[in-house]
Design a protein around this motif. Structure first.
Motif, PDB file in Angstrom:
ATOM      1  N   ARG A 108       0.851  -1.195   0.000  1.00 17.58           N
ATOM      2  CA  ARG A 108       0.000   0.000   0.000  1.00 17.58           C
ATOM      3  C   ARG A 108       0.881   1.237   0.000  1.00 17.58           C
ATOM      4  NH1 ARG A 108      -0.331   1.962   5.363  1.00 17.58           N
ATOM      5  NH2 ARG A 108      -2.204   3.198   5.072  1.00 17.58           N
ATOM      6  N   CYS A 109       0.369   2.288  -0.628  1.00 22.54           N
ATOM      7  CA  CYS A 109       1.118   3.543  -0.749  1.00 22.54           C
ATOM      8  C   CYS A 109       0.614   4.637   0.186  1.00 22.54           C
ATOM      9  CB  CYS A 109       1.030   4.067  -2.189  1.00 22.54           C
ATOM     10  SG  CYS A 109       1.741   2.974  -3.402  1.00 22.54           S
ATOM     11  N   ALA A 110      -0.508   4.400   0.837  1.00 21.96           N
ATOM     12  CA  ALA A 110      -1.121   5.433   1.678  1.00 21.96           C
ATOM     13  C   ALA A 110      -0.366   5.594   2.996  1.00 21.96           C
ATOM     14  CB  ALA A 110      -2.584   5.070   1.952  1.00 21.96           C
ATOM     15  N   ARG A 111      -0.133   6.828   3.343  1.00 20.34           N
ATOM     16  CA  ARG A 111       0.472   7.127   4.640  1.00 20.34           C
ATOM     17  C   ARG A 111      -0.623   7.407   5.652  1.00 20.34           C
ATOM     18  NH1 ARG A 111       6.122   8.908   4.807  1.00 20.34           N
ATOM     19  NH2 ARG A 111       7.043   8.597   2.777  1.00 20.34           N
ATOM     20  N   PRO A 112      -0.388   7.234   6.923  1.00 20.82           N
ATOM     21  CA  PRO A 112       0.882   6.819   7.519  1.00 20.82           C
ATOM     22  C   PRO A 112       1.101   5.313   7.357  1.00 20.82           C
ATOM     23  CG  PRO A 112      -0.736   7.105   9.246  1.00 20.82           C
ATOM     24  CD  PRO A 112      -1.408   7.502   7.946  1.00 20.82           C
ATOM     25  N   PHE A 113       2.345   4.942   7.155  1.00 22.47           N
ATOM     26  CA  PHE A 113       2.693   3.537   7.039  1.00 22.47           C
ATOM     27  C   PHE A 113       2.721   2.903   8.420  1.00 22.47           C
ATOM     28  CE2 PHE A 113       5.109   5.279   3.290  1.00 22.47           C
ATOM     29  CZ  PHE A 113       4.225   4.796   2.348  1.00 22.47           C
ATOM     30  N   SER A 114       2.488   1.610   8.473  1.00 21.83           N
ATOM     31  CA  SER A 114       2.544   0.919   9.763  1.00 21.83           C
ATOM     32  C   SER A 114       3.947   1.016  10.357  1.00 21.83           C
ATOM     33  CB  SER A 114       2.106  -0.542   9.623  1.00 21.83           C
ATOM     34  OG  SER A 114       3.004  -1.266   8.817  1.00 21.83           O
ATOM     35  N   PRO A 145       9.072   6.479  14.400  1.00 18.11           N
ATOM     36  CA  PRO A 145       8.450   7.775  14.119  1.00 18.11           C
ATOM     37  C   PRO A 145       9.243   8.670  13.161  1.00 18.11           C
ATOM     38  CG  PRO A 145       8.400   7.313  16.464  1.00 18.11           C
ATOM     39  CD  PRO A 145       9.249   6.249  15.821  1.00 18.11           C
ATOM     40  N   ASP A 146      10.572   8.538  13.111  1.00 13.04           N
ATOM     41  CA  ASP A 146      11.381   9.372  12.215  1.00 13.04           C
ATOM     42  C   ASP A 146      11.717   8.618  10.922  1.00 13.04           C
ATOM     43  OD1 ASP A 146      13.046   7.551  13.477  1.00 13.04           O
ATOM     44  OD2 ASP A 146      14.679   8.968  13.799  1.00 13.04           O
ATOM     45  N   LEU A 147      10.766   7.866  10.423  1.00 14.93           N
ATOM     46  CA  LEU A 147      10.941   6.996   9.260  1.00 14.93           C
ATOM     47  C   LEU A 147      11.603   7.707   8.081  1.00 14.93           C
ATOM     48  CD1 LEU A 147      10.385   4.358   7.670  1.00 14.93           C
ATOM     49  CD2 LEU A 147       8.119   5.275   7.170  1.00 14.93           C
ATOM     50  N   ASP A 148      11.071   8.837   7.669  1.00 13.94           N
ATOM     51  CA  ASP A 148      11.579   9.503   6.470  1.00 13.94           C
ATOM     52  C   ASP A 148      13.036   9.932   6.584  1.00 13.94           C
ATOM     53  OD1 ASP A 148       9.408   9.457   4.545  1.00 13.94           O
ATOM     54  OD2 ASP A 148       8.324  10.647   6.020  1.00 13.94           O
ATOM     55  N   ARG A 149      13.507  10.167   7.781  1.00 21.54           N
ATOM     56  CA  ARG A 149      14.907  10.561   7.991  1.00 21.54           C
ATOM     57  C   ARG A 149      15.857   9.448   7.551  1.00 21.54           C
ATOM     58  NH1 ARG A 149      18.782   9.913  11.863  1.00 21.54           N
ATOM     59  NH2 ARG A 149      17.447   8.730  13.259  1.00 21.54           N
ATOM     60  N   HIS A 150      15.396   8.197   7.601  1.00 16.66           N
ATOM     61  CA  HIS A 150      16.235   7.045   7.281  1.00 16.66           C
ATOM     62  C   HIS A 150      16.220   6.653   5.803  1.00 16.66           C
ATOM     63  CE1 HIS A 150      16.911   6.072  11.509  1.00 16.66           C
ATOM     64  NE2 HIS A 150      15.628   6.322  11.715  1.00 16.66           N
ATOM     65  N   VAL A 194       6.550   5.947  -2.223  1.00 21.01           N
ATOM     66  CA  VAL A 194       6.902   4.758  -1.442  1.00 21.01           C
ATOM     67  C   VAL A 194       5.732   3.782  -1.393  1.00 21.01           C
ATOM     68  CG1 VAL A 194       7.646   3.914   0.833  1.00 21.01           C
ATOM     69  CG2 VAL A 194       8.418   6.152   0.025  1.00 21.01           C
ATOM     70  N   VAL A 195       6.055   2.489  -1.483  1.00 20.04           N
ATOM     71  CA  VAL A 195       5.094   1.430  -1.199  1.00 20.04           C
ATOM     72  C   VAL A 195       5.592   0.684   0.034  1.00 20.04           C
ATOM     73  CG1 VAL A 195       6.199  -0.180  -2.827  1.00 20.04           C
ATOM     74  CG2 VAL A 195       3.867  -0.618  -2.036  1.00 20.04           C
ATOM     75  N   GLU A 196       4.692   0.426   0.964  1.00 21.01           N
ATOM     76  CA  GLU A 196       5.037  -0.407   2.112  1.00 21.01           C
ATOM     77  C   GLU A 196       4.554  -1.818   1.801  1.00 21.01           C
ATOM     78  OE1 GLU A 196       4.926  -0.298   6.921  1.00 21.01           O
ATOM     79  OE2 GLU A 196       3.064   0.276   5.930  1.00 21.01           O
ATOM     80  N   VAL A 197       5.486  -2.758   1.843  1.00 23.43           N
ATOM     81  CA  VAL A 197       5.184  -4.171   1.591  1.00 23.43           C
ATOM     82  C   VAL A 197       4.953  -4.834   2.932  1.00 23.43           C
ATOM     83  CG1 VAL A 197       6.057  -6.316   0.607  1.00 23.43           C
ATOM     84  CG2 VAL A 197       6.579  -4.131  -0.499  1.00 23.43           C
ATOM     85  N   ARG A 198       3.820  -5.551   3.042  1.00 26.95           N
ATOM     86  CA  ARG A 198       3.416  -6.104   4.331  1.00 26.95           C
ATOM     87  C   ARG A 198       2.777  -7.464   4.158  1.00 26.95           C
ATOM     88  NH1 ARG A 198      -0.770  -3.791   6.530  1.00 26.95           N
ATOM     89  NH2 ARG A 198      -0.016  -4.081   8.624  1.00 26.95           N
TER      90      ARG A 198
END
Length: 179
Positions: free
Chosen positions: A39-45, A51-56, A63-67
């Motif tokens: 899924r591409c929708a934020r917020p990602f799980s 919490p500082d996901l984007d910094r990494h 982005v797609v989150e694969v789950r």
């Protein structure tokens, strides 16, 4: 298999993002033997665990989150996982314009994720029973390394099962077709 959810009387667990997920599944007859979702929708799980996901993350567009990866233990030494990942990657890279995938990779399967090109970032997340390593993969890198796993083809469903296996009516399978 990974003890991260408490049992319930209904013996059923519906993902909180179910309505937003795109699933790739593998059937052997009527039995689901593998699945993966994105899924591409934020917020990602993952953002709830880090919490500082984007910094990494490296520079990216979408982005797609694969789950929700699950492959029946009887099918784990076959190409089920790789082909499911290929179907999902093709859909999100080609159809949705994603250029980066993120996962919470179980620490038990880090070599598998590394083989596909995922790179770890940030600290481990989860609890003692379910430890995960946040990881990312650029989808262009994936396509260059594993393009043979992406399902492409003509109009209609794509059947990844060996042998002559018919697909039942009412089943929609992404086959890489672009109208």
């Amino acid at each position: 298999e990974i003890a991260q959810h408490a049992p319930n009387d209904e013996k059923r667990l519906v993902d909180r993002f179910h309505a937003q997920n795109t699933y790739a599944i593998c059937l052997d007859g009527d039995e689901v033997v593998g699945m993966i979702a994105g899924r591409c929708a934020r917020p990602f799980s993952l953002a709830q665990k880090l919490p500082d996901l984007d910094r990494h993350l490296p520079p990216h567009g979408k982005v797609v989150e694969v789950r929700l990866l699950a492959v029946d233990h009887r099918y784990r030494k076959q190409s089920v996982f790789a082909r499911l990942a290929g179907v999902l990657a093709n859909h999100f890279r080609v159809q949705q314009g994603c250029d980066l995938a993120i996962i919470s990779g179980t620490v038990r399967e880090l070599p598998l994720y590394g083989h596909l090109g995922f790179r770890p970032f940030g600290p481990l997340v989860g609890d003692a029973q379910a430890r995960y390593q946040p990881m990312f993969l650029t989808l262009d890198h994936y396509a260059a390394r594993a393009a043979h796993l992406e399902v492409v083809g003509g109009r209609g469903p794509t059947n990844l099962m060996p042998g002559p296996v018919a697909i039942r009516g009412g089943v929609s399978v992404y086959g890489g077709y672009s109208p």
